[in-house]
Structure formats: structure tokens, C-alpha cells
Design a protein around this motif. Structure first.
Motif, PDB file in Angstrom:
ATOM      1  N   GLN A  32       0.817  -1.204   0.000  1.00 38.46           N
ATOM      2  CA  GLN A  32       0.000   0.000   0.000  1.00 38.46           C
ATOM      3  C   GLN A  32       0.860   1.268   0.000  1.00 38.46           C
ATOM      4  OE1 GLN A  32      -3.381  -0.183  -0.489  1.00 38.46           O
ATOM      5  NE2 GLN A  32      -2.778  -2.324  -0.769  1.00 38.46           N
ATOM      6  N   VAL A  33       2.029   1.210   0.645  1.00 38.72           N
ATOM      7  CA  VAL A  33       2.940   2.367   0.594  1.00 38.72           C
ATOM      8  C   VAL A  33       3.431   2.591  -0.828  1.00 38.72           C
ATOM      9  CG1 VAL A  33       5.201   3.230   1.338  1.00 38.72           C
ATOM     10  CG2 VAL A  33       3.650   2.194   2.997  1.00 38.72           C
ATOM     11  N   ALA A 136     -10.855  -0.661   4.084  1.00 38.01           N
ATOM     12  CA  ALA A 136     -10.518  -2.079   3.961  1.00 38.01           C
ATOM     13  C   ALA A 136      -9.147  -2.363   4.553  1.00 38.01           C
ATOM     14  CB  ALA A 136     -10.557  -2.505   2.494  1.00 38.01           C
ATOM     15  N   PHE A 137      -8.184  -1.504   4.284  1.00 36.07           N
ATOM     16  CA  PHE A 137      -6.847  -1.701   4.841  1.00 36.07           C
ATOM     17  C   PHE A 137      -6.855  -1.549   6.359  1.00 36.07           C
ATOM     18  CE2 PHE A 137      -2.785   0.259   6.198  1.00 36.07           C
ATOM     19  CZ  PHE A 137      -1.970  -0.840   6.023  1.00 36.07           C
ATOM     20  N   ARG A 152       1.360   0.710  17.290  1.00 37.69           N
ATOM     21  CA  ARG A 152       2.547   0.644  16.436  1.00 37.69           C
ATOM     22  C   ARG A 152       2.165   0.463  14.970  1.00 37.69           C
ATOM     23  NH1 ARG A 152       6.685  -3.157  20.016  1.00 37.69           N
ATOM     24  NH2 ARG A 152       6.948  -1.660  21.740  1.00 37.69           N
ATOM     25  N   ALA A 153       1.162  -0.382  14.731  1.00 39.03           N
ATOM     26  CA  ALA A 153       0.709  -0.572  13.351  1.00 39.03           C
ATOM     27  C   ALA A 153       0.158   0.729  12.783  1.00 39.03           C
ATOM     28  CB  ALA A 153      -0.347  -1.674  13.286  1.00 39.03           C
ATOM     29  N   ALA A 154      -0.598   1.462  13.618  1.00 41.69           N
ATOM     30  CA  ALA A 154      -1.111   2.764  13.164  1.00 41.69           C
ATOM     31  C   ALA A 154       0.034   3.725  12.891  1.00 41.69           C
ATOM     32  CB  ALA A 154      -2.058   3.345  14.219  1.00 41.69           C
ATOM     33  N   GLY A 155       1.081   3.670  13.724  1.00 42.81           N
ATOM     34  CA  GLY A 155       2.252   4.515  13.473  1.00 42.81           C
ATOM     35  C   GLY A 155       2.933   4.166  12.165  1.00 42.81           C
ATOM     36  N   MET A 156       3.018   2.867  11.854  1.00 42.52           N
ATOM     37  CA  MET A 156       3.597   2.466  10.582  1.00 42.52           C
ATOM     38  C   MET A 156       2.754   2.951   9.406  1.00 42.52           C
ATOM     39  SD  MET A 156       4.987  -1.405  11.274  1.00 42.52           S
ATOM     40  CE  MET A 156       5.563  -1.495   9.578  1.00 42.52           C
ATOM     41  N   THR A 157       1.421   2.897   9.580  1.00 43.24           N
ATOM     42  CA  THR A 157       0.541   3.404   8.526  1.00 43.24           C
ATOM     43  C   THR A 157       0.777   4.884   8.293  1.00 43.24           C
ATOM     44  OG1 THR A 157      -1.133   1.746   9.084  1.00 43.24           O
ATOM     45  CG2 THR A 157      -1.854   3.650   7.812  1.00 43.24           C
ATOM     46  N   GLN A 158       0.877   5.649   9.391  1.00 43.17           N
ATOM     47  CA  GLN A 158       1.156   7.075   9.271  1.00 43.17           C
ATOM     48  C   GLN A 158       2.526   7.320   8.652  1.00 43.17           C
ATOM     49  OE1 GLN A 158      -1.080   9.561   9.968  1.00 43.17           O
ATOM     50  NE2 GLN A 158      -2.482   7.834  10.235  1.00 43.17           N
ATOM     51  N   PHE A 159       3.496   6.468   9.011  1.00 44.25           N
ATOM     52  CA  PHE A 159       4.826   6.592   8.419  1.00 44.25           C
ATOM     53  C   PHE A 159       4.765   6.381   6.908  1.00 44.25           C
ATOM     54  CE2 PHE A 159       8.782   4.601   6.962  1.00 44.25           C
ATOM     55  CZ  PHE A 159       9.712   5.551   7.350  1.00 44.25           C
ATOM     56  N   GLY A 160       3.971   5.386   6.490  1.00 41.71           N
ATOM     57  CA  GLY A 160       3.817   5.144   5.056  1.00 41.71           C
ATOM     58  C   GLY A 160       3.216   6.333   4.338  1.00 41.71           C
ATOM     59  N   HIS A 161       2.166   6.929   4.946  1.00 43.28           N
ATOM     60  CA  HIS A 161       1.543   8.106   4.335  1.00 43.28           C
ATOM     61  C   HIS A 161       2.545   9.262   4.252  1.00 43.28           C
ATOM     62  CE1 HIS A 161      -2.155   6.085   4.192  1.00 43.28           C
ATOM     63  NE2 HIS A 161      -2.577   6.299   5.426  1.00 43.28           N
ATOM     64  N   ASN A 345      -3.358  10.844  14.833  1.00 42.69           N
ATOM     65  CA  ASN A 345      -4.060   9.891  13.965  1.00 42.69           C
ATOM     66  C   ASN A 345      -3.814   8.450  14.397  1.00 42.69           C
ATOM     67  OD1 ASN A 345      -5.166  11.889  12.378  1.00 42.69           O
ATOM     68  ND2 ASN A 345      -3.571  11.797  10.824  1.00 42.69           N
ATOM     69  N   GLY A 346      -2.576   8.133  14.778  1.00 37.94           N
ATOM     70  CA  GLY A 346      -2.252   6.763  15.165  1.00 37.94           C
ATOM     71  C   GLY A 346      -2.966   6.347  16.442  1.00 37.94           C
TER      72      GLY A 346
END
Length: 453
Positions: A32-33, A136-137, A152-161, A345-346
Motif C-alpha cells: 500500500q505504501v 478495507a486496509f 505501532r501498526a497505526a504509526g507504521m501506517t502514518q509513516f507510510g503516508h 491519527n495513530g
């Protein structure tokens, strides 16, 4: 899938299964990133194309509206589809649809028929598929990551964005010259193919639909899409803490775009394009730093305190950014704001994941997105008019506030009205944060509302 190691009682090792699921999350996240970075390439290239062809800031800004408003409005229906389908299928369909829209852009450009209307229509079409992909993601993350690692997963998602937002303009700027618009858009299509290949290679479990439906007293009958979409809103409305949290984000998503969208004219009022690039790069670095913090830390145990606690820091950043016509002030202020955004956000995402039954997360997260983000396009529409017709005239020579303490503090001249708007937005958001913290259902939402996951 290979079975996990067998325990003495004959069962599978839960730790091994969780490890496999987390590895699946990492692969899906990576895909997704890559896809988000490709989409950023196209947005940048299309924006440059439109501005160079028209020279109109208004027509340029309409791309942002076309890229956001359809996804926001369609979110409740998209959430129903996410809950009806498997989460993996929903993301694959979203990637295919976005790839088709992107291919439409490059095809029309190749034959010389890429009109403004076609650009807005195809960008809006891609936005509709994005409305499916995002919930969905997020809902898939709940099924793949242990609850203790949601932050942590939310932080990784924010990092990807944040990484996609930083990398896409740099790559597009370097590649647009040698490859042209078709070449950059072709890279976007390739990014969708990578994301789809990863999704086809992994397994994402389905949520326990029956248990979630029984807990919420659903009849189990087949409902219309509209009726099912309303279930997401009903779930939120019946939980005062989540409803108040949604209101907090609606206010945040109005205040921030109202002023930060004007960063470019603010900086260009006293510096050149090179300085603007440095300021924006420093701001993006703040987002990366905040994302790294969330990825490694996961946020506080009481995640609502992570949301509300970051508010005063964001307020300070807005005030600093608008205080003086100096690059250091604007860059420092925007760094603080960008640093806090992934934390806010995370923590919020992890909180929603814990409190929402997995079988409802598509609908609830989509409704949450629509309500929280609908204020953004309103802010986009107001910011330019407010700056040009109200704020800037107040702090030019002879303006109503030029000879007051406001003029003495912020300065007088081009762009200082925008600086004043930054300060006003900071003060307004401070009031929102204090009011939100005073609301007991919001302040104690993580304690009083039972976990659903």
C-alpha cells in the motif's frame, strides 16, 4: 497456509500464528505504501500539467477537491462493501479500479484528448475506489495485528503516508522532465500492480461476523446498502465518547487545512521558491519523525490522552508558524504540527480499532472518515477567499490592524494577514482541545467503553 507449531495439547501455537499475521500485515503495508507513492506521482504530475496549461490557481485547486470529495461522500456505501466482501478482495478491487482510472489518463494524453473535464472525472473516479481501499486496509489491520500492537501498526501506517507524501513530489519532480507525464503515470500503474500482486499472495482472515451481529442485536436479514451504511452511524451515535472524538477530528480537519493550505503564499510573501521547498521539506520531516515515534512506541496506554495531549503542541506550532515573516519560524511551527499529526491519527486509529467489532469496522470507519473529513473541502474553499478578502487587508499599510498591537507583534505587509490566520486557528484549536478534554465521555472513552476486539 502451513499449520503453526503444535503445542503439547495438540493446538497451534498462538504466538506463531500472530507472528505470521504480523508478517502478512507488513507485506500488505509495504504494497500500500508503494501504491500510495505511485498515486502521489500522478497527482503531482497532473497538477503541474494543469497549472502549466491554464495558469489558474482555482483550476489547480479543483484537482484537490476532485481527489477528496467523492471519496468522502461515498465512504458510507464503501464501508458496507468492505464489510460484505473479504477485506483482501475489497483492496484488490480498489487497486484495479484506480489502475484503470490512471490508464485512462495516460491514454487520453497519448491521443491528445486529455481535457480538464476528463482529468477531473478520472481523478474523481480514482477517489471513489480510494474510498473502498482505506477502510478495507484499516479493518484488515485489526485482523492481522495483536491488539497490543495496534498503536505501532497505526504509526507504521502514518509513516507510510508521510513517506509517500515526501517521496512522491521529489521523485515526480526528477522524473517528469525525462519521462514526461505518460512515463510518470506508467510508474503509478506499476505501483498498483505491485500492491495487487502482494494482496494475491497473502491471506487475510474474515471477521467473526455472526458474533458481532449478535452482540449488536442485528436481525441478520439482508438489508439495503443504505440501511447497512446507517449502521455505522448508529454504532457511533450510541457511544458518546466515540461521537465526541469524531467531533474533535471534524474540528481539527477544518482548522488545519484552513491555514496550512496557505503555507505556499505565506512563505512566498517574504522568500523565494527555494526557501519554500526547504520549509515544506522540514515540515515533511516532522511527519516522518512523528511516524517513527508512533511505530516504535505505539502511543500511551490511554490512547485518548495521546490524541488530546498533542493538541497544545499543535497549537504552539500554528502560533509559531504565523508569528513572524521568517523561514525559521514557519518551518519550526510546521515541523511541530506535522510531528503531532501521526501521533494524533495513530492513537485515534488504534482506539477505534479496539472499540469497534471487526465485522462492523468497514461501515464504522467509512462513516467516521466521512464525518471527520467533510470539513476539509469546506476549509479548502474558504481559505483562499478568507486570506485574500479579509485577513491580508487587515495587516497591509493602512489596514485596520496595522497600527495596533497585532501589527506590532506580527508585522505589517504582504502575507501577514495569513500569519494572523495561523495564530487565530491556533487559538481556536486550543479552545477545541480544552473543551474536548472537559467532556467526560471523551476523556474516559478508553476506560468506560468496553473493548470489542
Amino acid at each position: 497456509m502451513k499449520p503453526g507449531p503444535v503445542k503439547p495439547d495438540g493446538g497451534s501455537d498462538p504466538g506463531a500464528e500472530q507472528g505470521k499475521s504480523f508478517r502478512t500485515f507488513l507485506w500488505v503495508w509495504f504494497g500500500q505504501v508503494i501504491s500510495a507513492t505511485g498515486s502521489g506521482l500522478t497527482r503531482f504530475a497532473i497538477g503541474v500539467h494543469v497549472y502549466q496549461e491554464t495558469g489558474s490557481e482555482t483550476l489547480f485547486a479543483l484537482i484537490a477537491v476532485a481527489a477528496s470529495l467523492p471519496a468522502i461522500l461515498l465512504s458510507p456505501v464503501a464501508g458496507v462493501l468492505v464489510d460484505r466482501w473479504s477485506r483482501r478482495r475489497a483492496m484488490i478491487v480498489a487497486d484495479i479500479g484506480s489502475a484503470v482510472a490512471t490508464l485512462g489518463l495516460v491514454s487520453l494524453f497519448a491521443i491528445g484528448e486529455l481535457s480538464l473535464g476528463a482529468i477531473y472525472a478520472l481523478v474523481a473516479l480514482s477517489s471513489l475506489f480510494e474510498a473502498v481501499q482505506m477502510p478495507a486496509f484499516t479493518a484488515s489491520t485489526t485482523l492481522l495485528v495483536p491488539k497490543r500492537h495496534f498503536g505501532r501498526a497505526a504509526g507504521m501506517t502514518q509513516f507510510g503516508h508521510a513517506g509517500a507524501r515526501l517521496a512522491a513530489p521529489l521523485l515526480a519532480g526528477a522524473l517528469l522532465g525525462p519521462l514526461g507525464l505518460p512515463g510518470v503515470v506508467a510508474l503509478d500503474v506499476a505501483s498498483f500492480l505491485i500492491a495487487m500482486a502482494i494482496l494475491l499472495a497473502v491471506r487475510i482472515p474474515d471477521p467473526p461476523r455472526r458474533a458481532a451481529a449478535a452482540a449488536l442485536n442485528f436481525s441478520g436479514r439482508w438489508r439495503s446498502v443504505l440501511a447497512e451504511a446507517l449502521e455505522g452511524w448508529r454504532f457511533i451515535r450510541q457511544r458518546g465518547g466515540l461521537l465526541a472524538l469524531l467531533g474533535f477530528f471534524a474540528a481539527l480537519n477544518f482548522v488545519l487545512p484552513l491555514c496550512t493550505l496557505l503555507t505556499t503564499p505565506l512563505v512566498l510573501s517574504f522568500a523565494d521558491e527555494a526557501v519554500l521547498g526547504q520549509v515544506l521539506g522540514f515540515a515533511a520531516a516532522g511527519g516522518i519523525a512523528g511516524s517513527v515515534l508512533m511505530s516504535s512506541w505505539g502511543g500511551p496506554r490511554r490512547r485518548v490522552l495521546g490524541v488530546l495531549g498533542a493538541g497544545p503542541i499543535m497549537v504552539l506550532g500554528l502560533v509559531i508558524a504565523g508569528a513572524q515573516a521568517l523561514p525559521l519560524f514557519v518551518a519550526t511551527g510546521l515541523f511541530l504540527v506535522s510531528f503531532c499529526v501521526p501521533v494524533v491519527n495513530g492513537c485515534s486509529q488504534a482506539l477505534w480499532q479496539v472499540k469497534t467489532p471487526p465485522a462492523l469496522q468497514g461501515r464504522v470507519f467509512a462513516t467516521r472518515r466521512m464525518v471527520a473529513q467533510i470539513s476539509g473541502p469546506v476549509a479548502f474553499g474558504l481559505s483562499g477567499l478568507l486570506a485574500e478578502r479579509v485577513m491580508n487587508p487587515l495587516l497591509v499599510d493602512g489596514g485596520a490592524l496595522a497600527d495596533t498591537f497585532v501589527g506590532a507583534l506580527l508585522g505589517v505587509g504582504s502575507g501577514r494577514g495569513i500569519g494572523l490566520l495561523f495564530v487565530i486557528c491556533g487559538v481556536a484549536f486550543l479552545a477545541v482541545t480544552v473543551f474536548s478534554f472537559a467532556l467526560r465521555p471523551l476523556r474516559r472513552v478508553d476506560l468506560d467503553l468496553e473493548d470489542a476486539v
